[in-house]
Motif scaffolding. Structure first.
Motif, PDB file in Angstrom:
ATOM      1  N   LEU A  67       0.862  -1.179   0.000  1.00  0.00           N
ATOM      2  CA  LEU A  67       0.000   0.000   0.000  1.00  0.00           C
ATOM      3  C   LEU A  67       0.907   1.240   0.000  1.00  0.00           C
ATOM      4  CD1 LEU A  67      -2.485  -1.607   2.446  1.00  0.00           C
ATOM      5  CD2 LEU A  67      -3.164  -0.598   0.282  1.00  0.00           C
ATOM      6  N   ASP A  68       0.308   2.391  -0.273  1.00  0.00           N
ATOM      7  CA  ASP A  68       1.100   3.620  -0.376  1.00  0.00           C
ATOM      8  C   ASP A  68       1.923   3.862   0.893  1.00  0.00           C
ATOM      9  OD1 ASP A  68       0.411   4.690  -2.971  1.00  0.00           O
ATOM     10  OD2 ASP A  68      -1.623   4.920  -2.183  1.00  0.00           O
ATOM     11  N   ALA A  69       3.124   4.356   0.690  1.00  0.00           N
ATOM     12  CA  ALA A  69       4.037   4.773   1.768  1.00  0.00           C
ATOM     13  C   ALA A  69       4.593   3.611   2.599  1.00  0.00           C
ATOM     14  CB  ALA A  69       3.377   5.801   2.691  1.00  0.00           C
ATOM     15  N   ASN A 123       8.676  -2.364  -9.245  1.00  0.00           N
ATOM     16  CA  ASN A 123       8.076  -1.500  -8.233  1.00  0.00           C
ATOM     17  C   ASN A 123       6.592  -1.375  -8.615  1.00  0.00           C
ATOM     18  OD1 ASN A 123       7.270   0.632  -6.602  1.00  0.00           O
ATOM     19  ND2 ASN A 123       9.178   1.749  -6.842  1.00  0.00           N
ATOM     20  N   ARG A 124       5.749  -2.172  -7.991  1.00  0.00           N
ATOM     21  CA  ARG A 124       4.409  -2.542  -8.466  1.00  0.00           C
ATOM     22  C   ARG A 124       4.619  -3.457  -9.670  1.00  0.00           C
ATOM     23  NH1 ARG A 124       0.501   0.528  -5.791  1.00  0.00           N
ATOM     24  NH2 ARG A 124       1.168   2.564  -5.087  1.00  0.00           N
ATOM     25  N   SER A 125       3.523  -4.092 -10.093  1.00  0.00           N
ATOM     26  CA  SER A 125       3.729  -5.187 -11.034  1.00  0.00           C
ATOM     27  C   SER A 125       2.408  -5.633 -11.652  1.00  0.00           C
ATOM     28  CB  SER A 125       4.326  -6.376 -10.275  1.00  0.00           C
ATOM     29  OG  SER A 125       3.333  -6.859  -9.353  1.00  0.00           O
ATOM     30  N   SER A 197      -5.000  11.467  -3.930  1.00  0.00           N
ATOM     31  CA  SER A 197      -5.477  10.097  -4.162  1.00  0.00           C
ATOM     32  C   SER A 197      -4.921   9.137  -3.099  1.00  0.00           C
ATOM     33  CB  SER A 197      -5.094   9.618  -5.564  1.00  0.00           C
ATOM     34  OG  SER A 197      -3.717   9.351  -5.625  1.00  0.00           O
ATOM     35  N   ASP A 198      -3.769   9.496  -2.514  1.00  0.00           N
ATOM     36  CA  ASP A 198      -3.246   8.632  -1.445  1.00  0.00           C
ATOM     37  C   ASP A 198      -4.240   8.560  -0.285  1.00  0.00           C
ATOM     38  OD1 ASP A 198      -0.934   8.024  -2.811  1.00  0.00           O
ATOM     39  OD2 ASP A 198       0.202   9.677  -1.945  1.00  0.00           O
ATOM     40  N   TYR A 199      -4.888   9.709   0.006  1.00  0.00           N
ATOM     41  CA  TYR A 199      -5.866   9.729   1.093  1.00  0.00           C
ATOM     42  C   TYR A 199      -7.150   8.995   0.706  1.00  0.00           C
ATOM     43  CZ  TYR A 199      -2.953  12.764   3.908  1.00  0.00           C
ATOM     44  OH  TYR A 199      -1.920  13.251   4.666  1.00  0.00           O
TER      45      TYR A 199
HETATM   46 MG    MG Z   1       0.807   6.541  -4.649  1.00  0.00          MG
END
Ligand code: MG
Ligand code: AMP
Length: 298
Positions: A67-69, A123-125, A197-199
């Motif tokens: 997930l993000d971060a 990095n993601r896939s 969008s992260d939020y």
């Molecule tokens: Mg992001």
């Protein structure tokens, strides 16, 4: 501690992320002690890559999902820092372009997989196609639900072609994610890393968790295992990921690289020069007498 065993998602096993402590930092590990261990792992990974490149018959694919971060970029920066850029490639997968979206979901991914001798980090896939695509209902269930088998077939094919595959899920808690978002907002040099969008994605945490649990349960295989890495502490995340990569022995179809390394030289060593870093023997040139002595047991 053997983190390869500890964090492995056993093929066929159910995954329950809520049962895994994202703040885990191992037994008797400290940040300070970890730094020298990480350095040792990085040096070993550098040798591994050197051998892969020299041997030219196998490759390594590392998949990073989170997930993000949660630290995908951090792992790339800190864990792969020792690898020779000649032969190591990082690819990030974002929203598909028009051309990519006009093909099957594996099209853009397949073209980025490592050639023999190379190390590639995703990095993601292709897993985004059963994660964000599922959570946002970008295609119907009847489409994404068939992708697990397609992914398994794809990874089996890569493996049979000599690619060792390691897949890491960096596991953070929602609280830690929020703290990292705040740091990104407060620190001007990190502002670029945060977006609205992260939020909004954060609101979908339970749906993402469910999608990740299914993806890992359905696609952790012997030849392409998933590892769930507690990632609330960056130093521990780097320690575990680097240890797992540094202690993994590539496996080509039917023969392991460990055996390649132990193969008896077909001619005797000349004793003129070291064939490769870490090689206990001395020989004229890499491969000239079959010496690939770098492969010692982990
Ligand atoms: Mg992001
Ligand atoms: P970031 O990694 O934060 O730069 O964001 C990349 C974004 O691209 C993420 O929100 C991903 O979920 C999204 N993304 C990656 N692959 C796909 C895909 N196949 N379909 C839709 N969105 C994707």
């Amino acid at each position: 501690m053997n983190y390869r065993k500890k964090f492995l998602v056993e093929p066929g096993a159910k995954v329950r992320l809520s049962k895994i402590d994202a703040s885990y930092t191992g037994k008797n590990e400290t940040h300070e002690k970890a730094l020298s261990k990480i350095q040792a792992h990085i040096e070993r990974m550098d040798k591994l890559q050197y051998l892969l490149y020299a041997d030219g018959s196998q490759s390594l694919l590392v998949v990073l999902q989170a997930l993000d971060a949660a630290g995908k970029d951090g792992v790339v920066r800190h864990v792969f820092s020792g690898m020779n850029p000649q032969g190591t490639f990082v690819f990030g997968f974002k929203q598909p372009s028009k051309e990519e979206a006009a093909h099957d979901f594996l099209w853009r991914v397949h073209s980025r997989t490592p050639a023999k001798g190379e190390v590639v980090i995703f990095n993601r896939s292709h897993y985004e196609d059963v994660l964000v695509v599922r959570v946002h209902k970008l295609v119907p269930r009847s489409v994404w639900s068939k992708r697990y088998d397609l992914i398994n077939d794809f990874e089996t094919m890569l493996s049979q072609n000599g690619t060792t595959i390691l897949k890491f899920f960096l596991h953070i808690s929602p609280q830690e994610q929020l703290a990292r978002f705040k740091q990104r907002l407060d620190d001007a040099s990190r502002n670029w890393k945060i977006s609205e969008s992260d939020y909004s994605e954060r609101e979908l945490w339970p749906q993402y968790v469910e999608a990740y649990e299914d993806a890992m349960a359905l696609t952790s295989t012997k030849h392409a295992p998933w590892y769930i890495i507690p990632a609330n502490h960056k130093w521990f995340r780097n320690l575990a990921v680097s240890q797992i990569i540094a202690t993994t022995r590539p496996r080509a179809s039917g023969r392991s690289a460990t055996n390649v390394g132990r193969r008896k030289p077909t001619r005797s060593h000349s004793g003129k020069a070291e064939c490769c870093p870490g090689c206990s023997r001395r020989c004229a040139a890499i491969g000239s007498d079959g010496c690939r002595g770098i492969w010692s047991p982990a």
